[in-house]
Design an enzyme around this catalytic site. Structure first.
Site, PDB file in Angstrom:
ATOM      1  N   ASP A 166     -23.538 -36.632 -35.627  1.00 33.46           N
ATOM      2  CA  ASP A 166     -23.400 -35.604 -34.591  1.00 33.46           C
ATOM      3  C   ASP A 166     -23.314 -36.223 -33.198  1.00 33.46           C
ATOM      4  OD1 ASP A 166     -23.133 -33.088 -33.560  1.00 33.46           O
ATOM      5  OD2 ASP A 166     -25.277 -32.612 -33.604  1.00 33.46           O
ATOM      6  N   GLU A 167     -22.301 -37.058 -33.006  1.00 32.01           N
ATOM      7  CA  GLU A 167     -22.035 -37.668 -31.706  1.00 32.01           C
ATOM      8  C   GLU A 167     -20.703 -37.146 -31.159  1.00 32.01           C
ATOM      9  OE1 GLU A 167     -23.318 -41.997 -31.131  1.00 32.01           O
ATOM     10  OE2 GLU A 167     -22.708 -41.963 -33.251  1.00 32.01           O
ATOM     11  N   TYR A 168     -20.581 -37.184 -29.829  1.00 40.63           N
ATOM     12  CA  TYR A 168     -19.321 -36.980 -29.110  1.00 40.63           C
ATOM     13  C   TYR A 168     -18.690 -35.607 -29.324  1.00 40.63           C
ATOM     14  CZ  TYR A 168     -19.918 -42.039 -29.255  1.00 40.63           C
ATOM     15  OH  TYR A 168     -20.445 -43.302 -29.180  1.00 40.63           O
TER      16      TYR A 168
END
Length: 407
Positions: A166-168
């Site tokens: 759950d990045e960017y």
């Protein structure tokens, strides 16, 4: 005449028998080969993320345990595909950049050889700055839609599962919603129903870490594994429903985490009963020495480079760079540098540490000027070829800045 016919039939029988025997021998040889390449090992599962924008996903498969021949790595993760946002249709869509797509389209070349060794191959999914992420599906239908896209990718390319990161996401971009408490659980539920026998893992990072329970359901009911995402630290993910045997508290950056730290984390992994050991960023370098210390602890065997290390793209000529190594005799590469000037801060950004370099590999045509202090101060030496051990010039563990030039 009768004698000639008899001899002819005998010849035919011998030819047929010989052909059957050769086919049987070949079959037995294939079985032996297959069993030899899928040797099992006991101990925590070793996981490697590979940045396929610059590294070849095949390289984790080049390392084996010295005695048993089992692969060092159990899981290789293609890093990474994306969750994009279709503004016209207001839906999350799967996206693979050209490097990820090249790996998928070439799965017989890049994925199957790993699977033949018993290594599971997962595809990591993370945001792409467009507002779509695993935590903001507005309803179950939207979660199901994206889960179906992922399941189709897994089936089409015969992958072993999906990893969520759950990045960017940049939640809120393009009018998208903020993270909500139901989205990730719904996505996991829907994907698990579509790929019941595949792996689903979670890189423990980002807003999703706060939304792991909903409506009486826990993320661990649908996840197979989760791992710490902060490299060079030891901290267990807090995933409801997952036990330590399904988690990695260790997070190793193979080009930055000191060997002593990696060994300490390996010992703690065993002592604390964790079932996985996470590593990141394998490149086209020989990590066998670095991995041996880890495997001695986790599996009781050294690690050897048993296969070929490949560049990316596959047919490219590897870019020549100056290699910096923590120990003498080119052991434990910490940085790979192109032409330029490097202050201490820049060396640290590249993966090195202050006063921690013992050997250098210098390609033909390169000159490296090493300095005792930051900002090119103090004593200096000029090197134009490999230096196996800086003790030879009384500069061991003394480098704080350097300059690289090319002819």
């Amino acid at each position: 005449m009768y004698k000639q016919i008899t001899l002819l039939w005998i010849g035919v029988v011998l030819i047929l028998f010989s052909g059957c025997q050769q086919e049987q021998d070949l079959h037995e040889q294939q079985l032996t080969s297959e069993s030899a390449t899928t040797v099992a090992k006991s101990g925590p599962l070793s996981v490697m993320y590979v940045e396929v924008n610059g590294s070849n996903i095949l390289n984790p498969g080049a390392y084996s345990l010295a005695d048993s021949g089992a692969p060092f790595f159990d899981i290789a993760i293609i890093f990474a595909a994306n969750i994009n946002y279709d503004t016209g249709n207001q839906r999350a869509i799967f996206h693979a950049n050209e490097n990820v797509q090249a790996v998928l389209d070439g799965r017989d070349t890049f994925v199957q050889p790993l699977q033949d060794r018993g290594i599971k191959v997962l595809l990591s999914i993370l945001g792409n700055h467009q507002g779509a992420g695993i935590c903001n599906f507005p309803d179950r239908a939207a979660a199901r839609d994206f889960a179906e896209q992922l399941a189709d990718v897994v089936e089409t390319y015969d992958l072993d599962g999906i990893d969520f990161d759950d990045e960017y996401a940049k939640y809120g971009e393009n009018g998208t919603g903020q993270p909500n408490n139901s989205s990730f659980i719904m996505l996991l539920q829907e994907l698990r129903s579509l790929i019941p026998d595949k792996i689903i893992s979670f890189y423990y990072y980002g807003p999703a870490t706060a939304y792991l329970e909903w409506n009486g359901n826990q993320a661990g009911e649908y996840l197979d594994y989760s791992w710490n995402a902060m490299y060079s630290t030891y901290s267990a993910p807090n995933v409801p429903g997952l036990t330590p045997t399904k988690e990695s508290a260790a997070a190793i950056h193979s080009n930055q985490t000191p060997s002593s730290t990696a060994l300490n984390f390996a010992s703690r992994t065993l002592n604390d009963g964790y079932g996985l050991y996470l590593m990141y960023d394998m490149r086209q370098s020989d990590y066998s020495s670095y991995l041996s210390g880890i495997s001695d602890i986790l599996y009781g065997e050294d690690t050897v480079l048993s296969g070929t290390l490949y560049p990316w793209p596959m047919n490219s000529i590897p870019e020549e760079r100056v290699g910096l190594y923590r120990h003498c005799n080119y052991t434990e590469e910490v940085a790979s540098l192109d032409e330029g000037t490097y202050t201490l801060a820049q060396l640290i950004d590249a993966g090195a540490e202050n006063d921690d370099i013992s050997s250098l590999k210098i390609p033909s045509g390169y000159t490296v000027t090493i300095y005792e202090h930051d900002n090119f101060g103090g004593s200096s030496e000029v090197l134009s070829s490999d230096m196996a051990c800086l003790t030879q010039i009384d500069f061991n563990d003394e480098i704080s800045s350097l300059i690289i030039t090319k002819d």
